[in-house]
Motif scaffolding. Sequence first.
Motif, PDB file in Angstrom:
ATOM      1  N   PRO A 116       0.677  -1.377   0.023  1.00 44.36           N
ATOM      2  CA  PRO A 116       0.062   0.271  -0.031  1.00 44.36           C
ATOM      3  C   PRO A 116       0.667   1.130  -0.046  1.00 44.36           C
ATOM      4  CG  PRO A 116      -1.348  -1.574   1.550  1.00 44.36           C
ATOM      5  CD  PRO A 116       0.519  -2.599   1.299  1.00 44.36           C
ATOM      6  N   ARG A 117       2.497   1.377   0.675  1.00 50.58           N
ATOM      7  CA  ARG A 117       2.623   2.086   0.975  1.00 50.58           C
ATOM      8  C   ARG A 117       3.558   3.062  -0.526  1.00 50.58           C
ATOM      9  NH1 ARG A 117       8.198   1.941   0.372  1.00 50.58           N
ATOM     10  NH2 ARG A 117       8.968  -0.560   0.529  1.00 50.58           N
ATOM     11  N   LEU A 118       3.501   1.880  -1.534  1.00 60.07           N
ATOM     12  CA  LEU A 118       3.701   2.649  -2.965  1.00 60.07           C
ATOM     13  C   LEU A 118       2.781   2.420  -4.395  1.00 60.07           C
ATOM     14  CD1 LEU A 118       6.192  -0.840  -3.393  1.00 60.07           C
ATOM     15  CD2 LEU A 118       6.477   1.293  -2.499  1.00 60.07           C
ATOM     16  N   LEU A 119       1.450   3.234  -3.453  1.00 60.43           N
ATOM     17  CA  LEU A 119      -0.016   3.331  -4.273  1.00 60.43           C
ATOM     18  C   LEU A 119       0.554   4.710  -3.907  1.00 60.43           C
ATOM     19  CD1 LEU A 119      -2.141   1.904  -5.931  1.00 60.43           C
ATOM     20  CD2 LEU A 119      -2.958   2.350  -3.740  1.00 60.43           C
ATOM     21  N   PRO A 120      -0.539   5.932  -5.219  1.00 60.93           N
ATOM     22  CA  PRO A 120       0.109   7.545  -5.372  1.00 60.93           C
ATOM     23  C   PRO A 120      -1.358   7.333  -4.323  1.00 60.93           C
ATOM     24  CG  PRO A 120      -0.325   6.124  -7.207  1.00 60.93           C
ATOM     25  CD  PRO A 120      -0.334   5.332  -6.348  1.00 60.93           C
ATOM     26  N   PRO A 121      -1.544   8.333  -2.910  1.00 59.18           N
ATOM     27  CA  PRO A 121      -2.916   9.191  -2.437  1.00 59.18           C
ATOM     28  C   PRO A 121      -3.917   9.570  -3.087  1.00 59.18           C
ATOM     29  CG  PRO A 121      -1.329  10.617  -3.171  1.00 59.18           C
ATOM     30  CD  PRO A 121      -0.959   9.525  -3.749  1.00 59.18           C
ATOM     31  N   GLY A 122      -5.253   9.377  -2.338  1.00 61.52           N
ATOM     32  CA  GLY A 122      -6.032   9.953  -2.650  1.00 61.52           C
ATOM     33  C   GLY A 122      -7.430   8.672  -3.289  1.00 61.52           C
ATOM     34  N   ASN A 123      -7.115   6.939  -2.891  1.00 63.05           N
ATOM     35  CA  ASN A 123      -7.885   5.924  -3.049  1.00 63.05           C
ATOM     36  C   ASN A 123      -7.916   6.265  -4.647  1.00 63.05           C
ATOM     37  OD1 ASN A 123      -9.710   4.315  -2.880  1.00 63.05           O
ATOM     38  ND2 ASN A 123     -11.361   5.017  -3.038  1.00 63.05           N
ATOM     39  N   PRO A 124      -6.570   6.460  -5.668  1.00 61.86           N
ATOM     40  CA  PRO A 124      -6.897   5.680  -7.135  1.00 61.86           C
ATOM     41  C   PRO A 124      -7.295   4.454  -7.924  1.00 61.86           C
ATOM     42  CG  PRO A 124      -4.718   5.223  -6.590  1.00 61.86           C
ATOM     43  CD  PRO A 124      -5.423   5.891  -4.720  1.00 61.86           C
ATOM     44  N   ALA A 125      -8.485   5.247  -8.383  1.00 59.55           N
ATOM     45  CA  ALA A 125      -8.347   3.607  -9.262  1.00 59.55           C
ATOM     46  C   ALA A 125      -7.288   3.205 -10.552  1.00 59.55           C
ATOM     47  CB  ALA A 125      -9.062   4.069 -10.614  1.00 59.55           C
ATOM     48  N   ILE A 126      -7.145   1.703 -10.157  1.00 58.17           N
ATOM     49  CA  ILE A 126      -5.815   1.660 -10.980  1.00 58.17           C
ATOM     50  C   ILE A 126      -6.201   0.800 -12.023  1.00 58.17           C
ATOM     51  CG2 ILE A 126      -4.113  -0.410 -10.670  1.00 58.17           C
ATOM     52  CD1 ILE A 126      -4.627  -0.128  -7.058  1.00 58.17           C
ATOM     53  N   ILE A 127      -5.216   1.284 -13.151  1.00 54.77           N
ATOM     54  CA  ILE A 127      -5.041   0.378 -14.546  1.00 54.77           C
ATOM     55  C   ILE A 127      -3.967  -0.706 -14.286  1.00 54.77           C
ATOM     56  CG2 ILE A 127      -5.211   0.378 -17.085  1.00 54.77           C
ATOM     57  CD1 ILE A 127      -6.377   2.949 -17.077  1.00 54.77           C
ATOM     58  N   ASP A 128      -4.258  -1.980 -14.846  1.00 54.70           N
ATOM     59  CA  ASP A 128      -2.870  -3.051 -14.350  1.00 54.70           C
ATOM     60  C   ASP A 128      -2.680  -3.235 -15.589  1.00 54.70           C
ATOM     61  OD1 ASP A 128      -0.933  -4.775 -13.891  1.00 54.70           O
ATOM     62  OD2 ASP A 128      -2.180  -5.835 -12.097  1.00 54.70           O
ATOM     63  N   CYS A 129      -1.445  -2.618 -16.130  1.00 52.01           N
ATOM     64  CA  CYS A 129      -0.706  -3.128 -17.515  1.00 52.01           C
ATOM     65  C   CYS A 129       0.422  -4.461 -17.184  1.00 52.01           C
ATOM     66  CB  CYS A 129      -0.848  -2.354 -18.461  1.00 52.01           C
ATOM     67  SG  CYS A 129      -0.658  -0.589 -17.765  1.00 52.01           S
ATOM     68  N   THR A 130      -0.360  -5.677 -16.278  1.00 53.76           N
ATOM     69  CA  THR A 130       1.009  -6.341 -16.309  1.00 53.76           C
ATOM     70  C   THR A 130       0.026  -8.119 -16.855  1.00 53.76           C
ATOM     71  OG1 THR A 130       1.279  -6.600 -13.416  1.00 53.76           O
ATOM     72  CG2 THR A 130       2.896  -5.016 -14.626  1.00 53.76           C
ATOM     73  N   SER A 131       0.934  -8.857 -16.715  1.00 52.16           N
ATOM     74  CA  SER A 131       0.544 -10.267 -16.586  1.00 52.16           C
ATOM     75  C   SER A 131       0.911 -10.862 -15.878  1.00 52.16           C
ATOM     76  CB  SER A 131       0.614 -11.004 -18.408  1.00 52.16           C
ATOM     77  OG  SER A 131       2.549 -10.761 -18.284  1.00 52.16           O
ATOM     78  N   GLU A 132       2.046 -11.351 -15.425  1.00 47.22           N
ATOM     79  CA  GLU A 132       2.677 -11.767 -14.517  1.00 47.22           C
ATOM     80  C   GLU A 132       2.840 -11.088 -12.956  1.00 47.22           C
ATOM     81  OE1 GLU A 132       3.835  -9.137 -16.321  1.00 47.22           O
ATOM     82  OE2 GLU A 132       6.126  -9.478 -16.337  1.00 47.22           O
ATOM     83  N   PHE A 133       2.512 -10.062 -12.193  1.00 49.35           N
ATOM     84  CA  PHE A 133       1.787  -9.562 -11.058  1.00 49.35           C
ATOM     85  C   PHE A 133       0.480  -9.093 -10.325  1.00 49.35           C
ATOM     86  CE2 PHE A 133       6.256  -7.375 -12.789  1.00 49.35           C
ATOM     87  CZ  PHE A 133       6.682  -7.907 -11.933  1.00 49.35           C
ATOM     88  N   PRO A 134       0.529 -10.079  -9.083  1.00 50.33           N
ATOM     89  CA  PRO A 134      -0.682  -9.967  -8.581  1.00 50.33           C
ATOM     90  C   PRO A 134      -1.035  -8.538  -8.274  1.00 50.33           C
ATOM     91  CG  PRO A 134       0.828 -10.654  -7.187  1.00 50.33           C
ATOM     92  CD  PRO A 134       1.106 -10.571  -7.897  1.00 50.33           C
TER      93      PRO A 134
END
Length: 209
Positions: A114-132
């Motif tokens: 969680p500490r690596l996420l930007p502030p403000g409860n952002p919506a996340i677009i995940d463009c990886t196939s190997e990371f959960p």
Amino acid sequence: MGLGLSVLIAMKATAWMLLYLFFSRFGFTVLAIPLLYASLISWLVSIASHPSIDLPMLLGKNPDGTFPILSTIMFSPYLYFARAFSMARRFLTGEEPYSQICEGLYVGGWPASPRLLPPGNPAIIDCTSEFPRIKEFKGHSYLCVPTWDTRAPQPGQIESAVKWACRKRARNQPVYVHCAYVSKLKRLLDPGSIGLTRWSSLVFYSLLL
């Protein structure tokens, strides 16, 4: 951009195979079987990530960002190597976990905590196939666009991601777009950039219009 993923993984597969042959030569064939398995999985990933095939769904990542147990076990040599490499790279380079492009719009690498996420409860677009998607992010709006590292999604996926991100920004919700590493997305405005960087540019340009 350097060597593509398929070439790098093929090199790793070859290294695993050479280690297997080395230990087998001295009678440690049974103990070396994990090396053989890691080599075969790496060759499979190398083939599936080649631009002419481009099959990120091979790893079995679900739309909610989780991995089936079978996929986790089967592809463990690649999945855990990728995750360990990502964390080690971030630790050794000291790169920031994300960058702010403009108000409410962030880009970065895989947020392993969680500490690596930007502030403000952002919506996340995940463009990886190997990371959960880690369990702490279950409360965040989330869109999974499985993409091999150094590759680009299909045009339809790009269009869907742009529309999804625009809806979130229309409600004044921050948007965080991430691939595996921060450094790749920092080149998104470079006209000569390719792959994931190119599709990310389209997202950002659309949001800024």
